[in-house]
Motif scaffolding. Structure first.
Motif, PDB file in Angstrom:
ATOM      1  N   PRO A   1      25.072  -7.346  12.173  1.00  0.00           N
ATOM      2  CA  PRO A   1      24.093  -6.050  12.640  1.00  0.00           C
ATOM      3  C   PRO A   1      22.369  -5.801  11.877  1.00  0.00           C
ATOM      4  CG  PRO A   1      26.171  -5.227  12.423  1.00  0.00           C
ATOM      5  CD  PRO A   1      25.667  -6.817  11.598  1.00  0.00           C
ATOM      6  N   LEU A   2      22.057  -6.058  10.984  1.00  0.00           N
ATOM      7  CA  LEU A   2      21.675  -6.323   9.990  1.00  0.00           C
ATOM      8  C   LEU A   2      20.653  -6.977  10.122  1.00  0.00           C
ATOM      9  CD1 LEU A   2      23.078  -5.175   6.984  1.00  0.00           C
ATOM     10  CD2 LEU A   2      21.222  -3.809   7.774  1.00  0.00           C
ATOM     11  N   ALA A   3      20.590  -8.004  10.363  1.00  0.00           N
ATOM     12  CA  ALA A   3      20.258  -9.392  11.095  1.00  0.00           C
ATOM     13  C   ALA A   3      19.716  -9.078  12.917  1.00  0.00           C
ATOM     14  CB  ALA A   3      20.747 -11.081  11.048  1.00  0.00           C
ATOM     15  N   ASN A   4      20.448  -8.836  13.614  1.00  0.00           N
ATOM     16  CA  ASN A   4      20.129  -8.568  14.575  1.00  0.00           C
ATOM     17  C   ASN A   4      19.027  -7.320  14.900  1.00  0.00           C
ATOM     18  OD1 ASN A   4      22.009 -10.398  15.417  1.00  0.00           O
ATOM     19  ND2 ASN A   4      23.552  -8.573  16.070  1.00  0.00           N
ATOM     20  N   ALA A   5      19.224  -6.405  14.351  1.00  0.00           N
ATOM     21  CA  ALA A   5      18.059  -4.673  13.693  1.00  0.00           C
ATOM     22  C   ALA A   5      17.058  -5.413  12.980  1.00  0.00           C
ATOM     23  CB  ALA A   5      18.451  -4.246  12.956  1.00  0.00           C
ATOM     24  N   ARG A   6      16.656  -6.324  12.284  1.00  0.00           N
ATOM     25  CA  ARG A   6      16.079  -7.187  11.724  1.00  0.00           C
ATOM     26  C   ARG A   6      15.272  -7.847  12.899  1.00  0.00           C
ATOM     27  NH1 ARG A   6      16.871 -10.279   6.822  1.00  0.00           N
ATOM     28  NH2 ARG A   6      17.026 -11.886   8.384  1.00  0.00           N
ATOM     29  N   ALA A   7      15.546  -9.004  13.458  1.00  0.00           N
ATOM     30  CA  ALA A   7      14.811 -10.166  14.764  1.00  0.00           C
ATOM     31  C   ALA A   7      14.795  -8.526  15.731  1.00  0.00           C
ATOM     32  CB  ALA A   7      16.162 -10.386  15.205  1.00  0.00           C
ATOM     33  N   ALA A   8      15.357  -7.387  16.202  1.00  0.00           N
ATOM     34  CA  ALA A   8      14.135  -6.635  17.263  1.00  0.00           C
ATOM     35  C   ALA A   8      13.141  -5.975  17.019  1.00  0.00           C
ATOM     36  CB  ALA A   8      15.768  -5.574  17.705  1.00  0.00           C
ATOM     37  N   ALA A   9      13.643  -6.119  15.070  1.00  0.00           N
ATOM     38  CA  ALA A   9      11.662  -5.093  14.694  1.00  0.00           C
ATOM     39  C   ALA A   9      11.171  -6.452  14.439  1.00  0.00           C
ATOM     40  CB  ALA A   9      12.307  -4.493  13.734  1.00  0.00           C
ATOM     41  N   GLY A  10      11.067  -7.147  14.949  1.00  0.00           N
ATOM     42  CA  GLY A  10       9.997  -8.115  14.570  1.00  0.00           C
ATOM     43  C   GLY A  10       9.768  -9.238  13.426  1.00  0.00           C
ATOM     44  N   GLY A  11      11.141  -9.068  12.057  1.00  0.00           N
ATOM     45  CA  GLY A  11      11.304  -9.039  11.495  1.00  0.00           C
ATOM     46  C   GLY A  11      11.194  -8.829  10.210  1.00  0.00           C
ATOM     47  N   VAL A  12      11.150  -7.441  10.301  1.00  0.00           N
ATOM     48  CA  VAL A  12      10.931  -6.644   9.357  1.00  0.00           C
ATOM     49  C   VAL A  12      11.862  -5.428   9.814  1.00  0.00           C
ATOM     50  CG1 VAL A  12       9.594  -4.928   8.390  1.00  0.00           C
ATOM     51  CG2 VAL A  12       8.419  -7.304   8.890  1.00  0.00           C
TER      52      VAL A  12
ATOM     53  N   GLY B   1      13.783   1.789   6.920  1.00  0.00           N
ATOM     54  CA  GLY B   1      14.835   2.388   6.117  1.00  0.00           C
ATOM     55  C   GLY B   1      15.700   3.345   7.713  1.00  0.00           C
ATOM     56  N   HIS B   2      14.333   2.736   8.385  1.00  0.00           N
ATOM     57  CA  HIS B   2      14.606   3.283   9.617  1.00  0.00           C
ATOM     58  C   HIS B   2      16.287   3.037  10.283  1.00  0.00           C
ATOM     59  CE1 HIS B   2      12.611   7.241   9.774  1.00  0.00           C
ATOM     60  NE2 HIS B   2      11.087   6.593   9.799  1.00  0.00           N
ATOM     61  N   HIS B   3      16.028   1.263  10.322  1.00  0.00           N
ATOM     62  CA  HIS B   3      16.707   0.282  10.722  1.00  0.00           C
ATOM     63  C   HIS B   3      18.415   0.502   9.962  1.00  0.00           C
ATOM     64  CE1 HIS B   3      13.421  -1.975  11.710  1.00  0.00           C
ATOM     65  NE2 HIS B   3      13.192  -1.516  12.752  1.00  0.00           N
ATOM     66  N   VAL B   4      17.888   1.240   8.595  1.00  0.00           N
ATOM     67  CA  VAL B   4      19.612   0.531   7.853  1.00  0.00           C
ATOM     68  C   VAL B   4      19.805   1.846   7.811  1.00  0.00           C
ATOM     69  CG1 VAL B   4      19.999   0.767   5.212  1.00  0.00           C
ATOM     70  CG2 VAL B   4      18.514  -0.955   5.900  1.00  0.00           C
ATOM     71  N   SER B   5      19.199   3.477   8.282  1.00  0.00           N
ATOM     72  CA  SER B   5      19.507   4.739   9.173  1.00  0.00           C
ATOM     73  C   SER B   5      20.331   4.739   9.467  1.00  0.00           C
ATOM     74  CB  SER B   5      18.480   6.087   8.274  1.00  0.00           C
ATOM     75  OG  SER B   5      18.461   5.576   6.955  1.00  0.00           O
ATOM     76  N   ALA B   6      20.070   4.136  11.036  1.00  0.00           N
ATOM     77  CA  ALA B   6      20.696   4.571  11.643  1.00  0.00           C
ATOM     78  C   ALA B   6      22.191   3.293  11.928  1.00  0.00           C
ATOM     79  CB  ALA B   6      19.987   3.533  12.974  1.00  0.00           C
ATOM     80  N   LEU B   7      22.094   2.405  11.222  1.00  0.00           N
ATOM     81  CA  LEU B   7      23.659   1.709  11.467  1.00  0.00           C
ATOM     82  C   LEU B   7      24.540   2.478  10.667  1.00  0.00           C
ATOM     83  CD1 LEU B   7      22.101  -1.574  10.708  1.00  0.00           C
ATOM     84  CD2 LEU B   7      23.676  -1.199  12.766  1.00  0.00           C
ATOM     85  N   LEU B   8      23.874   3.205   8.893  1.00  0.00           N
ATOM     86  CA  LEU B   8      24.636   3.852   7.869  1.00  0.00           C
ATOM     87  C   LEU B   8      25.379   4.972   9.587  1.00  0.00           C
ATOM     88  CD1 LEU B   8      22.680   4.293   4.900  1.00  0.00           C
ATOM     89  CD2 LEU B   8      24.802   3.172   5.250  1.00  0.00           C
ATOM     90  N   GLU B   9      24.355   5.510  10.205  1.00  0.00           N
ATOM     91  CA  GLU B   9      25.277   6.725  10.975  1.00  0.00           C
ATOM     92  C   GLU B   9      26.136   6.480  11.867  1.00  0.00           C
ATOM     93  OE1 GLU B   9      22.217   8.446  12.599  1.00  0.00           O
ATOM     94  OE2 GLU B   9      20.884   9.035  10.964  1.00  0.00           O
ATOM     95  N   SER B  10      26.029   4.993  12.386  1.00  0.00           N
ATOM     96  CA  SER B  10      27.278   4.520  12.845  1.00  0.00           C
ATOM     97  C   SER B  10      28.237   4.099  11.987  1.00  0.00           C
ATOM     98  CB  SER B  10      26.466   2.901  13.549  1.00  0.00           C
ATOM     99  OG  SER B  10      26.199   1.813  13.081  1.00  0.00           O
TER     100      SER B  10
END
Length: 314
Positions: free
Chosen positions: A201-212, A215-224
């Protein structure tokens, strides 16, 4: 009880407010920081104070990042503002005649605000650690801010945690900041994303954000409740608990207050930090255990602490 003005000078913005004796901001203002021009910063602060003052203000507190001398008159060095041996107090006092001007390091002011009005208000000794891009903090010992003999104490992010560890911006290696800051959390997340498995899921979030990954991506995954993101936060918490146990041996606070962006994780951060602290605490079972709390004043802490220090309440 008179109101006071607090001004918090940051690298990108100047925030100000009129603060009452209970720590409530009753009027507020903010504007961008002209960080490269010391004269323009003085002018911006003076204009903000004059705009907030209704004619009853007697005290002004101004806080900023950097190393301050023991007399709280000169800024030796500020990392994101063009100040080198800047006589900040004298320059402001000259432009604000008739007002009591107090200057202070921003982390100390934020810690003082938490001690007086936030998570530390029921205690006499407190360590506050702020976890953002770096790791900062403040120490209140027996109702007094601990500043050190030269005025530059409580740099909690630069205690050595890992011998010969990762290089730090301060010039040393293995500092707390390199293992417990928000940037460390992103490093853990990127490393896990590269391994697959629970890092997918972290890799997917990174790919969706253009490879970067940010903190917002990690926070969203933490909340889930994503297991990969939680495991990265646990790595940070393990190191932070170890650092707090070392602080405890020296300072012996009644409470540890955790602030900064990463602290928004709440109990997801606080519970494993406490567990790690207890595992690393010398003489566990015989050493009294402090409280642990998330900071409550968030972005207003610098303004509130600046105003309260200006009133002379320390």
């Amino acid at each position: 009880m008179t109101h006071a003005i607090g001004i918090d000078i940051g690298g990108t913005k100047i925030a100000g407010g009129v603060v009452d004796h209970t720590g409530v901001i009753v009027r507020a203002d903010r504007q961008p920081t002209p960080a490269s021009d010391p004269d323009a910063i003085i002018e911006a602060v003076v204009q903000m104070v004059n705009g907030l003052d209704d004619g009853t203000i007697e005290s002004v507190g101004v806080v900023a990042p950097g190393f301050f001398d023991a007399e709280r008159s000169t800024v030796y060095y500020s990392p994101n503002i063009n100040w080198r041996n800047e006589p900040l107090k004298a320059r402001l006092a000259e432009r604000l005649p008739g007002k009591r001007v107090v200057i202070e390091n921003d982390a100390n002011a934020a810690g003082w605000a938490e001690f007086r009005f936030g998570a530390g208000r029921e205690h006499h000794s407190m360590v506050m650690v702020t976890i953002g891009t770096g790791v900062g903090g403040a120490i209140v010992l027996e109702d007094r801010l601990l500043r050190g003999g030269f005025g530059t104490g409580a740099e909690l992010g630069h205690m050595r945690l890992v011998p010969d560890g990762l290089p730090c911006g301060c010039g040393m290696r293995g500092c707390v900041e390199q293992y417990c800051a928000g940037t460390a959390l992103l490093r853990y997340a990127n490393e896990l994303a590269d391994t697959g498995g629970i890092g997918a899921p972290l890799a997917n979030a990174r790919a969706a954000a253009g490879g970067v990954l940010n903190g917002h991506h990690v926070s969203a995954l933490l909340e889930s409740g994503d297991p990969g993101a939680v495991s990265c936060l646990n790595l940070l918490a393990e190191r932070l608990g170890e650092a707090l146990a070392s602080y405890s041996v020296i300072i012996d606070p009644n409470v540890f207050v955790i602030g900064g962006g990463v602290a928004q994780a709440g109990s997801l951060l606080l519970d494993p930090v406490r567990d790690s602290y207890l595992r690393h605490l010398p003489a566990r079972g015989y050493h009294p255990e402090p409280d642990f709390s998330i900071a409550r004043l968030v972005n207003d802490a610098g303004v509130i602490g600046a105003a309260d220090l200006a009133r002379g309440n320390e």
